[in-house]
Scaffold this active site. Structure first.
Site, PDB file in Angstrom:
ATOM      1  NE  ARG A  28     -18.260   6.111 -14.865  1.00 16.73           N
ATOM      2  CZ  ARG A  28     -19.096   6.091 -15.888  1.00 16.73           C
ATOM      3  NH1 ARG A  28     -18.948   6.186 -17.115  1.00 16.73           N
ATOM      4  NH2 ARG A  28     -20.294   6.146 -15.219  1.00 16.73           N
ATOM      5  NE  ARG A  53      15.463  -0.477 -15.472  1.00 17.34           N
ATOM      6  CZ  ARG A  53      14.159  -0.791 -15.511  1.00 17.34           C
ATOM      7  NH1 ARG A  53      13.453  -0.327 -16.747  1.00 17.34           N
ATOM      8  NH2 ARG A  53      13.695  -1.604 -14.752  1.00 17.34           N
ATOM      9  CG  HIS A  54      17.886   6.883 -10.137  1.00 20.02           C
ATOM     10  ND1 HIS A  54      17.302   8.080  -9.792  1.00 20.02           N
ATOM     11  CD2 HIS A  54      18.155   6.350  -8.979  1.00 20.02           C
ATOM     12  CE1 HIS A  54      17.485   8.254  -8.549  1.00 20.02           C
ATOM     13  NE2 HIS A  54      17.959   7.178  -7.971  1.00 20.02           N
ATOM     14  CG  ASP A  55      11.928   8.267 -10.400  1.00 17.82           C
ATOM     15  OD1 ASP A  55      13.055   8.100  -9.827  1.00 17.82           O
ATOM     16  OD2 ASP A  55      10.782   8.482  -9.759  1.00 17.82           O
ATOM     17  CB  SER A  78      16.253   9.964  -5.069  1.00 17.40           C
ATOM     18  OG  SER A  78      17.041   9.637  -6.002  1.00 17.40           O
ATOM     19  CG  HIS A 100     -32.520  -1.663  16.288  1.00 25.56           C
ATOM     20  ND1 HIS A 100     -31.240  -2.321  16.737  1.00 25.56           N
ATOM     21  CD2 HIS A 100     -32.880  -1.009  17.356  1.00 25.56           C
ATOM     22  CE1 HIS A 100     -31.075  -1.855  17.871  1.00 25.56           C
ATOM     23  NE2 HIS A 100     -32.002  -1.001  18.433  1.00 25.56           N
ATOM     24  CB  SER A 158     -33.859   0.289 -14.688  1.00 25.67           C
ATOM     25  OG  SER A 158     -34.032  -0.838 -15.338  1.00 25.67           O
ATOM     26  NE  ARG A 183     -21.175   8.228 -10.363  1.00 28.11           N
ATOM     27  CZ  ARG A 183     -20.849   9.576 -10.616  1.00 28.11           C
ATOM     28  NH1 ARG A 183     -19.480   9.911 -10.776  1.00 28.11           N
ATOM     29  NH2 ARG A 183     -21.642  10.431 -10.939  1.00 28.11           N
ATOM     30  NE  ARG A 220      12.908   4.358   0.037  1.00 29.55           N
ATOM     31  CZ  ARG A 220      12.922   5.466  -0.760  1.00 29.55           C
ATOM     32  NH1 ARG A 220      13.752   6.074  -0.983  1.00 29.55           N
ATOM     33  NH2 ARG A 220      11.762   5.668  -1.351  1.00 29.55           N
ATOM     34  CB  SER A 257       8.858   3.537  -4.992  1.00 30.52           C
ATOM     35  OG  SER A 257       8.809   4.419  -5.871  1.00 30.52           O
TER      36      SER A 257
END
Length: 416
Positions: free
Chosen positions: A15, A80-82, A107, A154, A284, A298, A324, A329
């Site tokens: 959107r 298990r490691h991108d 990495s 004000h 409305s 918005r 680190r 992450s």
């Protein structure tokens, strides 16, 4: 199997944000950027004497975009490691180059440097839209520079200003934001080639302890990506304070947007200025007469989101341990893209609003006329002093008469 309608997707994508920013933070852009980083590292390593062939480089260059995301997902389940998942996916696409992909790197070489590239490009996209907004507001300010209107302090009627002058207040804030954004773009450093803890030990090993070659490697890769500045010192990651600086700059834009949109919403209630309202637009579902300022509403909602997101990078930067820790992450994967997508959405809305603001001079004139006797009191005070009156005594007399007149207007409904 899940479909688009039974899977959550971000409203910022659906959107608000524009195609360019959405594409920037896509998996395709992220992981093709990783591949470019691996390619430029290998090119620089070859030039400095490592045994990397042109054939290997050509093979890598031929497969920068054709990412097999299914294969990467399978590798990530296994490892298990991108990063290693994408090392192997790239290696499968470029098998001759597989032995030298990610050579000496950690990495964060791909992860952090890619993030810095995305941050820089994201800020460039926003800078272009911010400049467009400033231009639209300047045009509006010039068009209405001579139309007197009530000033408000004000949120009470104050001395006159002009419609154009008020727009200059909005424009000035965005001009300050653009200057800060351009400063961030100009001064953003590259993490570069720093190794696992920032000591460049792995690269020193590759080049037999030749520190000059390692320094050249760092400089060559940074130059390949258009960075004139490099982090002088790092741990494993670039300083997370850089994320804080970037998102805080987006928060400045959000502050300015929120202020401008609140002003327009208040003025819309007075029927002096309105945001664009399309012929078939519905304000409305129940009250058919309404012209709700939904664009500005918005934008203020998104601005509050950006302001809230700006607190997170500061906490992440403070939480980093020693060289680190990985608790940054998961947070950064959400906060950084969302902040940029939301800010992009804000600027898209504001460009639309500023391009079509509707001014009602007759309503503005009626409001000025209703308050004009009060507006004249400051001039009366100055004239009285010029004629020898005591400023404080004259002020008190005017105050008493003004309050009495205001009471008649408010309590009895009499004209001023």
């Amino acid at each position: 199997m899940a479909t688009n309608n039974d899977t959550y997707t971000s409203p910022l994508v659906e959107r608000n944000a524009g195609p360019e920013m959405i594409r920037l933070f896509s998996p395709q852009t992220k992981f093709s950027t990783w591949r470019r980083l691996w390619l430029e590292l290998a090119r620089a390593q070859q030039k400095l004497g490592l045994a990397i062939t042109d054939e290997q480089l050509d093979e890598m260059a031929a497969h920068l975009e054709d990412i097999d995301f299914s294969a990467a997902a399978e590798f990530e389940k296994q490892f298990r490691h991108d990063v290693m998942a994408h090392v192997h996916t790239f290696g499968r696409a470029a098998p001759k180059a597989a032995p030298i992909i990610h050579l000496g790197a950690t990495s964060c070489y791909v992860g952090d440097n890619a993030d810095l590239l995305l941050l820089r490009q994201g800020m460039r996209i926003l800078a272009g839209k911010l400049a467009c907004l400033i231009d639209r507001l300047a045009t509006f300010a010039g068009q209405w520079r001579d139309l007197p209107t009530l000033g408000f302090t004000h949120y009470q009627p104050a001395q006159l200003t002009t419609v154009g002058k008020r727009a200059c207040l909005w424009c000035q804030e965005f001009t300050l934001d653009l200057a800060e954004l351009e400063h961030r773009i100009e001064t953003l450093p590259f993490r570069g080639v720093k190794g696992t803890t920032g000591t460049q030990a792995s690269f020193l090993a590759l080049f037999d302890g030749d520190a000059d070659k390692v320094e050249k490697l760092d400089a060559m890769v940074a130059e390949a990506f258009g960075f004139s500045r490099r982090c002088t010192v790092t741990g494993q990651t670039y300083p997370r304070k850089l994320d804080t600086m970037a998102v805080n700059t987006l928060a400045l834009i959000a502050q300015s947007a929120h202020k401008m949109c609140n002003d327009i919403r208040l003025l819309a209630n007075l029927k002096e200025i309105e945001e664009p309202f399309e012929t078939s637009q519905i304000g409305s579902s129940a009250m058919a007469y309404k012209r709700n300022p939904m664009r500005c509403e918005r934008a203020t909602a998104l601005s509050r989101l950006v302001l809230s997101l700006a607190t997170s990078p500061a906490m992440t930067a403070a939480e980093q341990w020693l060289e680190r820790t990985l608790d940054d992450s998961a947070n950064r994967r959400v906060v950084l893209p969302e902040a940029f997508l939301a800010t992009d959405g804000i600027l898209r809305i504001l460009i639309n609003v500023a391009s079509g603001l509707v001014v009602y001079p007759q309503v503005i004139a009626a409001h000025v006329a209703a308050e004009l006797p009060f507006m004249a009191t400051e001039n009366i005070l100055m004239a009285a002093v010029q004629q020898g009156a005591d400023r404080q005594e004259a002020h008190e007399l005017i105050r008493q008469h003004s309050q009495a007149a205001a009471h008649a207007v408010k309590a009895e409904g009499l004209p001023n």
